[in-house]
Scaffold this motif. Structure first.
Motif, PDB file in Angstrom:
ATOM      1  N   VAL A 190       1.290  -0.824   0.261  1.00  0.00           N
ATOM      2  CA  VAL A 190       0.145   0.179   0.020  1.00  0.00           C
ATOM      3  C   VAL A 190       1.035   0.892  -0.019  1.00  0.00           C
ATOM      4  CG1 VAL A 190      -2.131   1.295   1.208  1.00  0.00           C
ATOM      5  CG2 VAL A 190      -1.895  -0.888   0.827  1.00  0.00           C
ATOM      6  N   ALA A 191       0.802   2.205  -1.040  1.00  0.00           N
ATOM      7  CA  ALA A 191       1.402   3.370  -1.059  1.00  0.00           C
ATOM      8  C   ALA A 191       1.497   3.949   0.368  1.00  0.00           C
ATOM      9  CB  ALA A 191       1.368   3.934  -2.100  1.00  0.00           C
ATOM     10  N   GLY A 192       3.578   4.344   0.674  1.00  0.00           N
ATOM     11  CA  GLY A 192       3.106   5.237   1.966  1.00  0.00           C
ATOM     12  C   GLY A 192       2.821   4.545   2.808  1.00  0.00           C
ATOM     13  N   GLU A 193       2.424   3.415   3.228  1.00  0.00           N
ATOM     14  CA  GLU A 193       2.479   3.024   3.986  1.00  0.00           C
ATOM     15  C   GLU A 193       3.671   1.816   4.280  1.00  0.00           C
ATOM     16  OE1 GLU A 193      -2.367   2.325   4.965  1.00  0.00           O
ATOM     17  OE2 GLU A 193      -1.775   0.850   4.603  1.00  0.00           O
ATOM     18  N   THR A 194       4.393   0.858   5.151  1.00  0.00           N
ATOM     19  CA  THR A 194       5.520  -0.316   5.786  1.00  0.00           C
ATOM     20  C   THR A 194       5.034  -1.452   5.504  1.00  0.00           C
ATOM     21  OG1 THR A 194       5.136  -0.219   7.939  1.00  0.00           O
ATOM     22  CG2 THR A 194       6.532   1.631   6.409  1.00  0.00           C
ATOM     23  N   GLY A 195       5.045  -2.437   5.388  1.00  0.00           N
ATOM     24  CA  GLY A 195       4.168  -3.917   4.881  1.00  0.00           C
ATOM     25  C   GLY A 195       3.055  -3.826   4.451  1.00  0.00           C
ATOM     26  N   CYS A 196       2.934  -5.563   3.697  1.00  0.00           N
ATOM     27  CA  CYS A 196       1.034  -5.227   2.687  1.00  0.00           C
ATOM     28  C   CYS A 196       0.107  -5.101   3.686  1.00  0.00           C
ATOM     29  CB  CYS A 196       1.558  -6.416   2.277  1.00  0.00           C
ATOM     30  SG  CYS A 196       3.098  -6.244   1.268  1.00  0.00           S
ATOM     31  N   ARG A 197      -0.537  -5.145   3.279  1.00  0.00           N
ATOM     32  CA  ARG A 197      -2.586  -5.720   3.461  1.00  0.00           C
ATOM     33  C   ARG A 197      -2.779  -6.168   2.134  1.00  0.00           C
ATOM     34  NH1 ARG A 197      -3.981   0.531   4.551  1.00  0.00           N
ATOM     35  NH2 ARG A 197      -6.351  -1.043   5.818  1.00  0.00           N
ATOM     36  N   ALA A 198      -4.074  -7.031   2.833  1.00  0.00           N
ATOM     37  CA  ALA A 198      -4.846  -8.134   2.461  1.00  0.00           C
ATOM     38  C   ALA A 198      -6.626  -7.199   1.878  1.00  0.00           C
ATOM     39  CB  ALA A 198      -5.329  -9.029   3.805  1.00  0.00           C
TER      40      ALA A 198
END
Length: 248
Positions: A190-198
């Motif tokens: 996700v742009a501007g965030e660390t890590g990933c999301r589902a």
């Protein structure tokens, strides 16, 4: 050549509200060719495009201007359908064909009922997952009857692969999509965030297309939650007949 797609559940934000303006700016910045917006106001998309929408009545109190699903394209729509089937839970289906940089594509926009649709709210005459599963059962024959190139996008109300939730609903989703590939499955940066999301908002496509890039759009700004969903974008490329044959 490629085309860019976006889908986002906007949680009924008005375009000219503070959150709506941020959402609109983030959507515009993607430069998408086609978008599916769910739980949205009918006038949310940019004016320089073409909109088709699901029918107004989705089983809850009607609020003028609200739509559970709409499709926006830079080019006009043809062969449109805002019902799909009278057997589908209403107001959650829209379909059209539009010209893109990779040629004509058929796009189906959906908003699959969440697990507790009409359970504790609305008509209160459903069991958990009842409307969700009914939608998927009746979506399957509709998608089977569409010739490609085909894109299905919107709020699926399921993570792919399933993390929690209903195994039967997961099986019905896979059966409904059939041979379609889900470009938004698994962890998404996700742009501007660390890590990933589902995600539970997805973009699926048939074998004539392949996904080249998948990106999430943050649903937060300055400590504010813009929507209870984050957005997703996918870049699709047309697969040549020879390459498609080589992978079959």
């Amino acid at each position: 050549m490629t085309m860019s797609l976006l889908t986002w559940n906007l949680a009924w934000k008005a375009r000219h509200s503070r959150s709506g303006r941020i959402l609109a700016d983030r959507i515009a910045a993607t430069g998408s060719d086609v978008a599916c917006l769910t739980e949205t106001m009918l006038d949310f998309p940019a004016e320089d495009g073409h909109v088709i929408a699901a029918e107004e009545n989705y089983g809850y109190r009607i609020v003028p201007g609200r739509r559970k699903a709409l499709l926006w394209s830079r080019n006009p729509w043809r062969k449109t359908d805002c019902v799909g089937s009278p057997d589908l839970p209403p107001g959650r289906f829209v379909r059209g064909e539009t010209e893109t940089s990779i040629g004509a594509v058929t796009v189906v926009g959906i908003c699959i009922p969440w697990s507790h649709a009409h359970v504790t709210g609305g008509r209160r005459d459903r069991a958990p997952w009842e409307d969700h599963c009914a939608y998927l059962r009746h979506l399957r024959p509709i998608l089977r009857g569409i010739e490609g190139p085909l894109i299905v996008m919107g709020d699926f109300n399921q993570r792919i692969p399933r993390m929690r939730g209903n195994a039967h609903a997961e099986a019905l989703l896979h059966a409904a999509l059939g041979p379609l590939s889900v470009g938004t499955s698994g962890p998404i940066p996700v742009a501007g965030e660390t890590g990933c999301r589902a995600a539970i908002d997805h973009i699926a496509h048939d074998a004539s297309l392949t996904a080249r890039a998948v990106t999430g759009l943050s649903n937060h700004a300055d400590g504010r939650q813009l929507s209870d969903h984050f957005g997703v974008t996918v870049t699709l490329e047309r697969v040549s007949s020879r390459n498609r044959h080589d992978t079959e």
